[in-house]
Design a protein around this motif. Structure first.
Motif, short mmCIF file in Angstrom:
data_model
loop_
_atom_site.label_atom_id
_atom_site.label_comp_id
_atom_site.label_asym_id
_atom_site.label_seq_id
_atom_site.Cartn_x
_atom_site.Cartn_y
_atom_site.Cartn_z
N PHE A 1 -3.56 -11.16 36.68
CA PHE A 1 -2.43 -10.32 36.34
C PHE A 1 -2.89 -9.71 34.68
CE2 PHE A 1 1.64 -8.80 35.08
CZ PHE A 1 2.13 -8.29 36.37
N ALA A 2 -3.22 -10.67 33.81
CA ALA A 2 -3.54 -10.40 32.64
C ALA A 2 -4.54 -9.42 32.55
CB ALA A 2 -3.75 -11.63 31.61
N THR A 3 -5.67 -9.46 33.29
CA THR A 3 -6.61 -8.50 33.20
C THR A 3 -6.01 -7.33 33.43
OG1 THR A 3 -8.05 -10.30 34.09
CG2 THR A 3 -8.97 -8.16 34.15
N ALA A 4 -5.25 -7.16 34.58
CA ALA A 4 -4.73 -5.74 34.95
C ALA A 4 -3.84 -5.21 34.14
CB ALA A 4 -3.83 -6.14 36.36
N VAL A 5 -2.98 -5.99 33.39
CA VAL A 5 -2.26 -5.31 32.07
C VAL A 5 -3.14 -4.64 31.24
CG1 VAL A 5 -0.74 -5.95 30.33
CG2 VAL A 5 -0.30 -6.67 32.81
N ASP A 6 -4.45 -5.49 30.64
CA ASP A 6 -4.98 -5.27 29.46
C ASP A 6 -5.89 -3.91 29.99
OD1 ASP A 6 -4.42 -7.30 28.40
OD2 ASP A 6 -6.15 -8.50 28.57
N SER A 7 -6.41 -3.90 31.28
CA SER A 7 -6.85 -2.72 31.68
C SER A 7 -6.01 -1.48 31.89
CB SER A 7 -7.39 -2.88 32.98
OG SER A 7 -8.36 -1.70 33.63
N VAL A 8 -4.81 -1.53 32.16
CA VAL A 8 -3.74 -0.41 32.13
C VAL A 8 -3.67 0.03 30.63
CG1 VAL A 8 -1.55 0.16 32.43
CG2 VAL A 8 -2.48 -0.85 34.21
N SER A 9 -3.51 -0.83 29.77
CA SER A 9 -3.39 -0.37 28.25
C SER A 9 -4.64 0.16 27.66
CB SER A 9 -2.84 -1.81 27.34
OG SER A 9 -2.07 -2.67 28.17
N ALA A 10 -5.77 -0.46 28.01
CA ALA A 10 -7.12 0.26 27.61
C ALA A 10 -7.22 1.71 28.09
CB ALA A 10 -8.34 -0.64 27.94
N VAL A 11 -6.78 2.02 29.31
CA VAL A 11 -7.04 3.13 30.00
C VAL A 11 -6.04 4.23 29.34
CG1 VAL A 11 -6.26 4.51 32.02
CG2 VAL A 11 -7.88 2.32 32.21
N ARG A 12 -4.82 3.72 29.18
CA ARG A 12 -3.75 4.60 28.48
C ARG A 12 -4.09 4.89 27.19
NH1 ARG A 12 1.68 2.79 28.25
NH2 ARG A 12 2.00 5.05 27.82
N LYS A 13 -4.79 3.71 26.49
CA LYS A 13 -4.75 4.46 24.88
C LYS A 13 -5.60 5.56 24.83
CE LYS A 13 -6.01 1.97 20.75
NZ LYS A 13 -6.58 0.69 19.95
N VAL A 14 -6.93 5.82 25.57
CA VAL A 14 -7.61 6.70 25.50
C VAL A 14 -7.20 7.99 26.01
CG1 VAL A 14 -10.26 7.60 26.18
CG2 VAL A 14 -9.56 4.92 25.96
N VAL A 15 -6.49 7.95 27.03
CA VAL A 15 -6.22 9.20 27.74
C VAL A 15 -4.90 9.71 26.91
CG1 VAL A 15 -7.11 9.19 30.10
CG2 VAL A 15 -4.68 7.99 29.70
N GLN A 16 -4.08 8.86 26.46
CA GLN A 16 -2.86 9.37 25.55
C GLN A 16 -3.34 9.91 24.29
OE1 GLN A 16 -0.31 9.95 27.29
NE2 GLN A 16 1.11 8.60 26.44
N TYR A 17 -4.49 9.53 23.81
CA TYR A 17 -5.15 10.08 22.40
C TYR A 17 -5.61 11.39 22.80
CZ TYR A 17 -8.46 10.79 18.71
OH TYR A 17 -9.11 10.93 17.55
N VAL A 18 -6.16 11.93 24.01
CA VAL A 18 -6.48 13.08 24.33
C VAL A 18 -5.02 14.18 24.30
CG1 VAL A 18 -7.34 14.78 25.99
CG2 VAL A 18 -8.29 12.60 25.83
N VAL A 19 -4.26 13.56 24.79
CA VAL A 19 -2.86 14.14 24.93
C VAL A 19 -2.29 14.45 23.44
CG1 VAL A 19 -0.55 14.32 25.78
CG2 VAL A 19 -2.37 13.44 27.39
N ASP A 20 -2.34 13.18 22.58
CA ASP A 20 -1.88 13.52 21.55
C ASP A 20 -2.50 14.71 20.74
OD1 ASP A 20 0.23 11.40 20.90
OD2 ASP A 20 -1.25 9.82 20.46
N MET A 21 -3.78 14.59 20.64
CA MET A 21 -4.58 15.42 19.95
C MET A 21 -4.33 16.84 20.25
SD MET A 21 -6.01 13.69 17.56
CE MET A 21 -4.91 12.30 17.68
N CYS A 22 -4.22 17.11 21.49
CA CYS A 22 -4.30 18.60 21.89
C CYS A 22 -2.71 18.94 21.88
CB CYS A 22 -4.75 18.76 23.49
SG CYS A 22 -6.50 18.26 23.78
N ALA A 23 -1.80 18.20 22.47
CA ALA A 23 -0.42 18.68 22.72
C ALA A 23 0.53 17.97 21.82
CB ALA A 23 0.15 18.05 24.18
N GLY A 24 0.10 17.44 20.60
CA GLY A 24 1.10 16.84 19.65
C GLY A 24 1.48 15.39 19.76
N GLU A 25 1.97 15.34 20.98
CA GLU A 25 2.50 13.74 21.20
C GLU A 25 2.23 13.53 22.55
OE1 GLU A 25 4.06 11.63 19.23
OE2 GLU A 25 4.00 12.72 17.58
N GLY A 26 1.94 12.22 22.70
CA GLY A 26 1.69 11.70 24.08
C GLY A 26 2.78 11.76 24.84
N ILE A 27 3.97 11.54 24.28
CA ILE A 27 5.31 11.70 25.26
C ILE A 27 6.13 12.60 24.49
CG2 ILE A 27 7.16 10.29 25.69
CD1 ILE A 27 5.36 7.72 25.45
#
Lengths: 283, 416
Positions: free
Chosen positions: B135-161
């Motif tokens: 379970f911990a591995t899954a949560v860490d993996s989800v967080s790691a994935v989100r961090k990178v792709v949200q960075y793309v959204v942040d940079m191109c669209a101003g805010e990840g959310i």
């Protein structure tokens, strides 16, 4: 403490002729930014540029020494610098950012850093270079000084703008025209009259001409980061320094002006408060 | 049982199992399953109990630029598709052709968000499919994935959310060459990590012991594009019915809060599996297939994001100036969001929005999800629902407040 908390006060000047040719005084802001950029301490900075050469300051994101030097020199109207922080940390992708800020902007930045209102913006700021500021004029006031008071056809005719020796100076065709500072009263932004901060007390490094001889700047290093960057730039030979007690007019003048601003504007705050006007908190 | 702050009622009537609200999804819905003596579901009914989404009314008679700003607040989980659909609908309603760089930035943002949203869903379904020791591995993996792709959204669209820089007419600004380079560099380094995540989730799903045919439906598919979406929507085959006319049970018909959208008179399935079947030759159906399709789609979105980033010319303009008076024609913004096809429609007359409507992905799936629980034990019901990753918070929370003392007279959102 009229100068706020600081580690060291020195008189300093850039050693780079390219910077001195265009800088207002000792070129300290430009020298520090160029050094921080070249060393990778920052990836870019938000500065006040005048891209249209019309004295109207436009907040500009710079990412190279050349761009820093192109934006050098004091602007006497307000640059909405903080408005481009978001763009600098987004489309410019800057993760280590420098900002050149007036005292009021520095206060805003520090508040933004203290409160969790801005996401992935102010946490990217690695260096705030604060500039001394007594007051700031709307563009219409500068136009008035140039045309109605100094007889210029247009503000754009001025090649240099400066405040010093009790006067507001415009240079046209190599000739300086001065306007007594008291003539400018009433033309400044209303908010400037209740501001208590002359020397950007919350910056990492503060600098300005007052206290040092012509062509030099008085530098106050305030934080560990600011002090380290300044010292490193001095060690690298990009900035030369003199102890404050060896220069004229020296720190007493800076202290006098800083205290003068506090006293005068405290009185104005009290006057406004008596009228029931809301006054911002002092930090 | 108490989960978060909500009391979840699981009621066993004589032949009915009712779960209200269904959990680990956005928003509030109710699942009613009629069961036989063995507990096998004979009839499943799933309906939204999230009362009002007022946003389409709030944007009326306001400037067209208001719509993307307000309508992105439809949801905090997938605000990107809503912003894009709203901006695209307005672009069409104003007759705007956005510049290539603006479109590419939008595509990069949509694809990056697609990965992010799938990762969030993996977090939501982790208790169903991930073994406790991983379970911990899954949560860490989800967080790691989100961090990178949200960075793309942040940079191109101003805010990840709630992105600030997706605008009518394109994007607020283009990215700089240095940013383009950095995004591509980070995304390139991220690829092995994403592949690992996708494999991890697929393995977990495969070993979770879910029945192979669980949740299989044979409804028509709604998917307009493999990744971004097209702004084509055929109004001739589209109809809507009220819940009263759709659900057999009059009580449910009365309580259901969303209209039932139909194509050619039929309810549809939309989402990653529908897209993968229509555009990538994916044939499997049901809960396991939906999880697999969603995981595989992360890699498709990765490729789409890289393709868009690579094609962006940072020196090109990202937006155009436009005439905001409007064409008076209905404009469509059809975006393939993480949960399916998101359709926004807008009409602008004399510079003011005269009509606005959004049919969001889960609204399409709602009538399909209930029957998908049929034929299996009711204990699998929540698995079927979660496989659609329903998102019902596309709603405005409404309270009735006393005019005089501001006391809350009615608060149906939190006391369902």
């Amino acid at each position: 403490m009229p100068l706020g908390t600081y580690k060291e006060a020195v008189s300093a000047r850039s050693t780079d002729k390219k910077i001195l040719d265009v800088s207002q005084d000792g070129g300290i802001v430009s020298a520090l930014l160029c050094y921080a950029l070249d060393e990778g301490i920052i990836e870019g900075a938000v500065v006040a540029g005048t891209p249209d050469e019309d004295w109207r300051p436009i907040p500009t994101v710079v990412t190279s020494s050349d761009e820093v030097i192109a934006a050098a020199g004091t602007k006497y109207s307000m640059s909405p610098t903080l408005s481009v922080l978001k763009e600098a940390t987004r489309q410019y992708g800057l993760e280590k950012l420098g900002v050149v800020a007036t005292p009021c902007q520095t206060q805003g930045l520090r508040k933004a850093q203290a409160y969790p209102f801005t996401r992935f913006v102010v946490d990217k700021i690695k260096l705030i270079v604060g500039i001394y500021c007594m007051e700031n004029f709307p563009m219409a006031s500068l136009d008035t000084f140039a045309t109605a008071k100094l007889g210029f056809d247009s503000l754009q005719d001025a090649s240099k703008m400066d405040i010093g020796k009790g006067k507001f100076w415009l240079t046209k065709d190599g000739e300086d025209s001065g306007l007594a500072i008291k003539e400018t009263h009433g033309y400044e932004q209303a908010g400037c009259n209740i501001c208590q901060d002359y020397v950007a007390e919350w910056a990492d490094v503060s600098t300005g001409s007052v206290g040092s001889p012509d062509g030099w700047s008085t530098v106050l290093t305030r934080t560990d980061d600011g002090s380290n960057i300044f010292k490193a730039a001095v060690s690298a030979g990009l900035i030369e320094t003199k102890p404050m007690d060896e220069v004229k007019p020296g720190l007493p003048l800076l202290e006098k002006l800083a205290k003068g601003k506090k006293d005068k504007n405290t009185a104005e705050r009290e006057r406004r408060a008596k009228m029931g006007v809301k006054i911002p908190t002092i930090y | 049982m108490l989960v978060s702050n909500f009391l979840i009622e699981v009621t066993y009537l004589k032949d009915r199992v009712v779960i209200s609200p269904t959990t680990r999804q956005e928003g509030h819905a109710e699942l009613v399953m009629e069961v036989d003596d063995e507990g096998i579901v004979t009839k499943g009914m799933y309906f939204s109990i999230t009362p009002v989404r007022g946003l389409e009314k709030m944007v009326l008679n306001k400037a067209p630029e208001t719509a993307p700003v307000l309508c992105q607040r439809i949801c905090g989980v997938c605000p990107i598709p809503h912003t894009l659909a709203s901006a695209e609908a307005m672009d069409m309603a104003l007759g705007i052709e956005i510049p290539k760089a603006g479109k590419l930035l939008r595509k990069a943002v949509a694809a990056a968000h697609g990965i992010n949203s799938a990762a969030i869903h993996h977090f939501l379904v982790a208790p169903d499919v991930v073994p406790e020791d991983k379970f911990a591995t899954a949560v860490d993996s989800v967080s790691a994935v989100r961090k990178v792709v949200q960075y793309v959204v942040d940079m191109c669209a101003g805010e990840g959310i709630h992105p600030s820089d997706i605008r009518v007419g394109g994007m607020a600004r283009n990215i700089t060459p240095a940013t383009k380079e950095r995004l591509i560099e980070r995304m390139t380094a991220f690829r092995p990590q994403l592949e690992e995540h996708v494999e991890f989730i697929k393995n977990c799903v495969a070993e979770a012991g879910l029945p192979a045919d669980l949740g299989v439906v044979n409804q028509p598919l709604l998917a307009t594009d493999a990744t971004y979406g097209t702004n084509e929507f055929d109004m001739d085959i589209f109809s809507e019915v009220l819940p009263e006319a759709w659900y057999d049970d009059p009580e449910i018909g009365k309580r259901g809060c969303s209209v039932i959208p139909l194509l050619n008179g039929e309810n549809v399935e939309t989402g990653p599996r529908a897209r993968m079947e229509k555009f990538a030759g994916f044939k499997d159906k049901g809960v396991v297939a939906q999880h697999v399709a969603r995981a595989n789609e992360m890699l498709k979105n990765y490729d789409a994001c890289m393709e868009a980033l690579d094609a962006i010319d940072p020196s090109a303009p990202a937006n155009v100036s436009y005439d905001k008076r409007g064409t008076g024609e209905l404009g469509f913004g059809v975006i393939e969001g993480p949960r399916g096809t998101d359709v926004h429609m807008a009409k602008v007359v004399e510079g003011k929005t005269q009509f606005y409507s959004a049919i969001v992905p889960t609204t399409w799936n709602i009538p399909t999800m209930g029957p998908a629980t049929e034929g299996f034990h009711h204990e699998f019901g929540p698995h079927v629902i979660r496989a659609y990753d329903p998102c019902l918070s596309c709603a405005t929370h409404v309270m009735v407040v006393d005019d005089e003392d501001k006391s809350i007279l009615k608060n149906e959102m939190v006391r369902i």
